[in-house]
Scaffold this motif. Sequence first.
Motif, mmCIF file in Angstrom:
data_model
loop_
_atom_site.group_PDB
_atom_site.id
_atom_site.type_symbol
_atom_site.label_atom_id
_atom_site.label_comp_id
_atom_site.label_asym_id
_atom_site.label_seq_id
_atom_site.Cartn_x
_atom_site.Cartn_y
_atom_site.Cartn_z
ATOM 1 N N VAL A 374 47.709 -28.463 -26.511
ATOM 2 C CA VAL A 374 47.376 -27.668 -27.747
ATOM 3 C C VAL A 374 46.416 -28.172 -27.810
ATOM 4 C CG1 VAL A 374 48.039 -27.907 -30.668
ATOM 5 C CG2 VAL A 374 49.527 -27.429 -28.785
ATOM 6 N N VAL A 375 44.756 -27.331 -28.956
ATOM 7 C CA VAL A 375 43.590 -27.873 -28.874
ATOM 8 C C VAL A 375 43.985 -27.050 -30.321
ATOM 9 C CG1 VAL A 375 41.023 -27.228 -28.744
ATOM 10 C CG2 VAL A 375 42.572 -27.050 -26.735
ATOM 11 N N VAL A 376 44.133 -28.618 -31.351
ATOM 12 C CA VAL A 376 43.288 -28.362 -33.045
ATOM 13 C C VAL A 376 41.691 -28.301 -33.730
ATOM 14 C CG1 VAL A 376 44.905 -29.125 -35.370
ATOM 15 C CG2 VAL A 376 45.653 -29.413 -33.520
ATOM 16 N N VAL A 377 41.783 -27.300 -34.409
ATOM 17 C CA VAL A 377 40.169 -27.042 -34.147
ATOM 18 C C VAL A 377 40.298 -27.096 -35.798
ATOM 19 C CG1 VAL A 377 38.209 -25.547 -34.163
ATOM 20 C CG2 VAL A 377 39.727 -25.532 -32.331
ATOM 21 N N THR A 378 38.976 -27.600 -35.958
ATOM 22 C CA THR A 378 39.014 -28.121 -38.205
ATOM 23 C C THR A 378 37.567 -27.539 -37.651
ATOM 24 O OG1 THR A 378 38.407 -29.967 -37.802
ATOM 25 C CG2 THR A 378 40.907 -28.903 -38.805
ATOM 26 N N PHE A 426 41.403 -32.873 -30.053
ATOM 27 C CA PHE A 426 41.132 -32.672 -32.114
ATOM 28 C C PHE A 426 39.977 -32.096 -31.827
ATOM 29 C CE2 PHE A 426 45.114 -34.677 -32.838
ATOM 30 C CZ PHE A 426 45.242 -33.538 -33.668
ATOM 31 N N SER A 427 39.230 -31.087 -31.940
ATOM 32 C CA SER A 427 37.654 -31.256 -32.113
ATOM 33 C C SER A 427 37.247 -30.374 -33.445
ATOM 34 C CB SER A 427 37.292 -30.122 -30.960
ATOM 35 O OG SER A 427 35.371 -30.105 -31.300
ATOM 36 N N ILE A 428 35.970 -30.201 -33.393
ATOM 37 C CA ILE A 428 35.651 -29.905 -35.187
ATOM 38 C C ILE A 428 34.709 -28.484 -34.136
ATOM 39 C CG2 ILE A 428 32.989 -29.994 -36.473
ATOM 40 C CD1 ILE A 428 35.705 -31.617 -37.827
ATOM 41 N N ILE A 429 35.047 -27.439 -35.124
ATOM 42 C CA ILE A 429 34.167 -26.084 -34.125
ATOM 43 C C ILE A 429 32.468 -26.397 -33.609
ATOM 44 C CG2 ILE A 429 33.739 -25.037 -36.378
ATOM 45 C CD1 ILE A 429 35.507 -23.081 -34.838
ATOM 46 N N SER A 458 36.335 -20.474 -40.245
ATOM 47 C CA SER A 458 36.000 -21.040 -38.047
ATOM 48 C C SER A 458 35.890 -19.922 -37.267
ATOM 49 C CB SER A 458 37.355 -22.137 -37.708
ATOM 50 O OG SER A 458 37.577 -23.118 -38.863
ATOM 51 N N GLN A 459 36.518 -19.115 -37.487
ATOM 52 C CA GLN A 459 36.144 -17.661 -37.380
ATOM 53 C C GLN A 459 35.111 -16.914 -36.775
ATOM 54 O OE1 GLN A 459 36.226 -13.713 -37.917
ATOM 55 N NE2 GLN A 459 36.361 -14.508 -39.905
ATOM 56 N N ASN A 460 33.801 -17.087 -37.869
ATOM 57 C CA ASN A 460 33.278 -16.381 -37.544
ATOM 58 C C ASN A 460 32.750 -16.181 -36.590
ATOM 59 O OD1 ASN A 460 33.631 -14.741 -40.095
ATOM 60 N ND2 ASN A 460 33.055 -15.976 -41.130
ATOM 61 N N GLY A 461 31.305 -15.170 -35.903
ATOM 62 C CA GLY A 461 30.133 -15.516 -35.286
ATOM 63 C C GLY A 461 30.355 -15.553 -33.990
ATOM 64 N N GLU A 462 29.104 -16.780 -33.989
ATOM 65 C CA GLU A 462 29.327 -17.038 -32.565
ATOM 66 C C GLU A 462 30.165 -18.441 -32.216
ATOM 67 O OE1 GLU A 462 25.372 -19.460 -31.645
ATOM 68 O OE2 GLU A 462 24.323 -17.442 -32.090
ATOM 69 N N ASN A 463 31.080 -18.804 -33.220
ATOM 70 C CA ASN A 463 32.178 -20.571 -33.001
ATOM 71 C C ASN A 463 33.343 -19.577 -31.848
ATOM 72 O OD1 ASN A 463 30.664 -22.181 -34.602
ATOM 73 N ND2 ASN A 463 31.182 -21.556 -36.571
ATOM 74 N N ASN A 464 33.774 -18.525 -32.160
ATOM 75 C CA ASN A 464 35.194 -17.781 -32.043
ATOM 76 C C ASN A 464 34.182 -17.553 -30.631
ATOM 77 O OD1 ASN A 464 36.513 -14.642 -32.005
ATOM 78 N ND2 ASN A 464 37.781 -16.494 -33.349
ATOM 79 N N ILE A 465 33.008 -17.367 -30.971
ATOM 80 C CA ILE A 465 32.428 -16.454 -29.306
ATOM 81 C C ILE A 465 32.803 -17.742 -28.506
ATOM 82 C CG2 ILE A 465 31.023 -15.019 -27.988
ATOM 83 C CD1 ILE A 465 30.470 -13.593 -29.803
ATOM 84 N N ARG A 466 31.980 -18.386 -29.005
ATOM 85 C CA ARG A 466 32.767 -20.290 -28.037
ATOM 86 C C ARG A 466 33.725 -20.168 -27.599
ATOM 87 N NH1 ARG A 466 28.694 -22.362 -32.533
ATOM 88 N NH2 ARG A 466 26.385 -21.709 -31.536
#
Length: 527
Positions: A374-378, A426-429, A458-466
Amino acid sequence: MSDVMLANFKEEQSAKIPALTLLTHLGYQFIPPAECLTQRGSRSTVILPQVLRELLAKKTFTFMGKEHPLSSAAIDKIVHELATPAMNEGLKAANEKFYNALTYGIGITEFVGGKKASPTIQVIDWENPENNVYHFTEELEVENSQGTGKRIPDLVCFVNGLPWVVIEAKRPDSSTEGKATVSEGISQNIRNQKIDEIPHLFAYSQLLLSVNGHEGLYATCGTPEKFWAKWKEEEITEAEFSKLKNKALSKIQLDSVFAHRPQKVREEYESLVAGGDRVVTDQDRLLVSLLRHDRLLDMTRLFTLFDKKAGRIVARYQQVFGIKALVERITSFDDKGARNGGVIWHTTGSGKSFTMVFLSKALIWLKELARCRVVVVTDRVDLEDQLARTFASGGALSGKDKKEAMATTGRRLAEQIGKGNERIIFSIIDKFRTAIKLPECHNDSPDMIVLVDEGHRSQNGENNIRMQQALPNAAFIAFTGTPLLQDDKTENKFGKIIHSYTMQQAMGMTNDHIMSCISYTACPDFG
């Protein structure tokens, strides 16, 4: 008829007998109070030793490629360990120790052909509910811890001879104006857990219920009154509830339930049954929803947490059905072999962090998810820290695991994704911005599950693509508490809505005065 006799009669006819008959239909075998006391051996003993012994006599362990039955000495050890909870450490610790014995098993020592074996024995068959034995009794007289008196819980349900469920059944009309009778049952359950009462019974308890014929609330060991909750069923249909409630008892079952009662009580019941189908109440729904054998086992193993701050926590219905829907979703794959994801839309204050921890328990116990990481992203450091604390406090992470799970830099995140074996990360996006540039930041395994907290942010733009580039076959699950607008793209990015729990549903629970908060996590003190 005196007020006391009238109250007892109402309690019997309105709450207790409907509960007794429904538990019988659910497959629990009734043991009359006198017989139950005989089986226990004394009022200070709360387990059914012979039931437990007979079950253990059927258990085997594997050694040197062969199955072997348990020795009498091993059975004695297990029975003694379970019959003597560690009350010197306090009720909370004793209850958690018993829970660990149930879920992880009990280690024993056996000698086979002169060679030492050290198997771990599972007292409960979690995978096959029908392999366990289920009993219940009423008016369970239990001697208090000081030996100076006794308390008498209305109903107690046993699994393999161990008292898992304590139910207080009250009459529907209260003697105190403005106070619901379920509150009286809650107060009795809470009182009976005190150190000078009968805490040794509650060392075993997995669920506590208070019912009054019309409605019912549930909780677990140590739950304060304001957190007792109402259940709303999402899987069992009204037709199933009605069929169970109106199923006829056999003559043997009738004799068992009514033999020790005045004849007029049985006649009253049979007259009621002869009058046609009875209406299903919230008491009936609660009993069926939580005490059906498979559901009781799931509520115990998958939907119970021990939090260092809040104590023992049992899931609310939105968490149970959210996780069940989530597990169903992430155990399916698309035509490219990637795990399917989606959106968990649970309104703010509904316990999303604990829902994530419950998911981590599913990863531990469910075979179909045993290989998953599991990767928990905030998107905020404070959220990351809060979720890490929640996972650690809920038992999903040890102190060492928590340190290793934190993606402190983008490079560290890249290594964890591409080369690591941590069960939880755990990671910051924003760290994906650095990580994705590194060659090791890639993992095409479908056994990766990404939980994105507050997915609408968290889902917008480049973050989600990465994230999608780094983990092309992972299941992406967005958790959000913000109402999704028509032009909101959260669902489009992560998939369809898997489960929803809206503000209207939450307000409905609050307006019913069921509890002051939806769950512990709804209160500021508990994050």
